[in-house]
Enzyme design. Structure first.
Site, mmCIF file in Angstrom:
data_model
loop_
_atom_site.group_PDB
_atom_site.id
_atom_site.type_symbol
_atom_site.label_atom_id
_atom_site.label_comp_id
_atom_site.label_asym_id
_atom_site.label_seq_id
_atom_site.Cartn_x
_atom_site.Cartn_y
_atom_site.Cartn_z
ATOM 1 N N ASP A 159 37.253 59.187 30.441
ATOM 2 C CA ASP A 159 36.911 57.768 30.562
ATOM 3 C C ASP A 159 38.046 56.970 29.915
ATOM 4 O OD1 ASP A 159 35.948 55.218 30.193
ATOM 5 O OD2 ASP A 159 33.998 55.847 29.404
ATOM 6 N N VAL A 160 38.729 56.133 30.701
ATOM 7 C CA VAL A 160 39.896 55.421 30.152
ATOM 8 C C VAL A 160 39.525 54.493 28.995
ATOM 9 C CG1 VAL A 160 41.324 55.522 32.245
ATOM 10 C CG2 VAL A 160 39.816 53.546 31.883
ATOM 11 N N LYS A 167 43.101 41.063 34.141
ATOM 12 C CA LYS A 167 44.309 41.266 34.952
ATOM 13 C C LYS A 167 45.445 40.370 34.458
ATOM 14 C CE LYS A 167 42.607 44.433 37.651
ATOM 15 N NZ LYS A 167 43.113 45.810 37.631
ATOM 16 N N TYR A 217 37.173 39.949 34.910
ATOM 17 C CA TYR A 217 38.168 40.615 35.762
ATOM 18 C C TYR A 217 39.489 39.848 35.755
ATOM 19 C CZ TYR A 217 40.014 42.955 39.941
ATOM 20 O OH TYR A 217 40.784 43.676 40.818
ATOM 21 N N ASN A 255 45.597 52.813 37.138
ATOM 22 C CA ASN A 255 44.916 52.285 38.320
ATOM 23 C C ASN A 255 43.418 52.061 38.109
ATOM 24 O OD1 ASN A 255 44.448 52.048 41.428
ATOM 25 N ND2 ASN A 255 43.130 53.738 40.747
HETATM 26 C C1 BGC Z 1 39.521 42.712 44.122
HETATM 27 C C2 BGC Z 1 38.977 42.720 45.532
HETATM 28 C C3 BGC Z 1 39.344 41.424 46.227
HETATM 29 C C4 BGC Z 1 40.819 41.126 46.112
HETATM 30 C C5 BGC Z 1 41.194 39.795 46.715
HETATM 31 C C6 BGC Z 1 40.996 42.413 44.171
HETATM 32 O O1 BGC Z 1 41.530 42.403 42.897
HETATM 33 O O2 BGC Z 1 39.273 43.966 43.507
HETATM 34 O O3 BGC Z 1 37.591 42.894 45.486
HETATM 35 O O4 BGC Z 1 38.993 41.521 47.607
HETATM 36 O O5 BGC Z 1 41.194 41.154 44.757
HETATM 37 O O6 BGC Z 1 40.366 38.751 46.279
#
Ligand code: BGC
Length: 260
Positions: free
Chosen positions: A65-66, A162, A158, A92
């Site tokens: 598990d990372v 990122k 998310y 990844n």
């Molecule tokens: C997400 C996808 C999404 C894409 C574009 C990615 O980072 O994991 O679910 O479709 O971005 O929005």
């Protein structure tokens, strides 16, 4: 030009599905030995190892598990024991979490996304750099997203993870460059994988998505994997500290094709 990675030892986190799977296959086709990290679906990891071996490639599956630093330390020790070290890390493994506005989201769920996408990438990079810096060679590739740049309602953990990975990439690249080690991010747009099945699997959602992509199609995992192989190879020997987008133009503001 022939891209070869013969003799290189690679590890791909979350390598048993989606973009990670395509990366593992492409790295193996280029001659690298590939350790396929996974946390769930062991059958998928083992059948991928078998597929690579049938093509005369070298691969092994490693469960970890990372988001667990001790498990990651053990994973790197086991790869080192098997292959004598590593040359390429592809960070990844990632999750996008359930869609919820920031004020409604569950704190544990928000934290989990950061733990996998950001801390996980860091734990693996740290273990890799402890080996790459003394050997004075190697490449780390962080799989980011267009959402390191584009805001995305409902996915604040998310997007934050990122964007943080982008800066992690730049800073680790600056630290590692004098030691001959490159660190890069690859930022995919909409790629056809299980993570976004609910979008490409639904005609209405798909239409909405295609309007956001100048090339008017969803990408294939192989289109990300091919870029990863180039960046991992000596063809990209002078490229470090940057995010390279593979997104069909999604970050090119397609809404500005008219008006403004
Ligand atoms: C997400 C996808 C999404 C894409 C574009 C990615 O980072 O994991 O679910 O479709 O971005 O929005």
């Amino acid at each position: 030009m022939n891209i070869r990675l013969d003799g290189k030892r690679a590890v791909v986190t979350g390598g048993n599905s989606g973009i990670g799977e395509a990366i593992a296959v492409c790295l193996a086709e280029a001659g690298a030995r590939v350790a396929i990290n996974y946390v769930a679906q062991p059958e998928a990891a083992h059948s991928l190892v078998q597929r690579i071996q049938e093509q005369r490639g070298i691969a092994m599956a490693v469960k970890a598990d990372v988001s667990d630093p001790d498990a990651i330390a053990k994973m790197f020790e086991s790869i080192e024991a098997a292959w004598g070290g590593i040359d390429i890390l592809v960070n990844n493994a990632g999750i996008d979490g359930d869609r919820a506005f920031g004020w409604e989201t569950d704190i544990a769920a928000w934290r989990k996304v950061i733990e996998v996408n950001l801390l996980g990438a860091f734990y693996c990079a740290r273990e890799a750099l402890q080996r790459l810096v003394p050997q004075k060679s190697g490449v780390i590739l962080n799989i980011s997203s267009v959402h390191e740049e584009i805001a995305w309602s409902g996915y604040s953990a998310y997007t934050a993870s990122k964007a943080a990975v982008a800066m992690l990439t730049k800073t680790l690249a600056q630290e590692a460059a004098p030691h001959g080690v490159r660190v890069l991010s690859v930022a995919p747009g909409a790629i056809k994988t299980p993570i976004n099945r609910s979008v490409w699997g639904d005609p209405g959602n798909l239409q909405d998505l295609l309007e956001k992509i100048p090339l008017k199609r969803i990408g294939d995992p192989e289109e990300v994997a091919r870029l990863v192989v180039v960046l991992a190879s000596d063809l990209a020997s002078y490229v470090t500290g940057r995010t390279i987008f593979v997104d069909g133009g999604m970050t090119d503001y397609p809404d500005f094709a008219h008006g403004g």
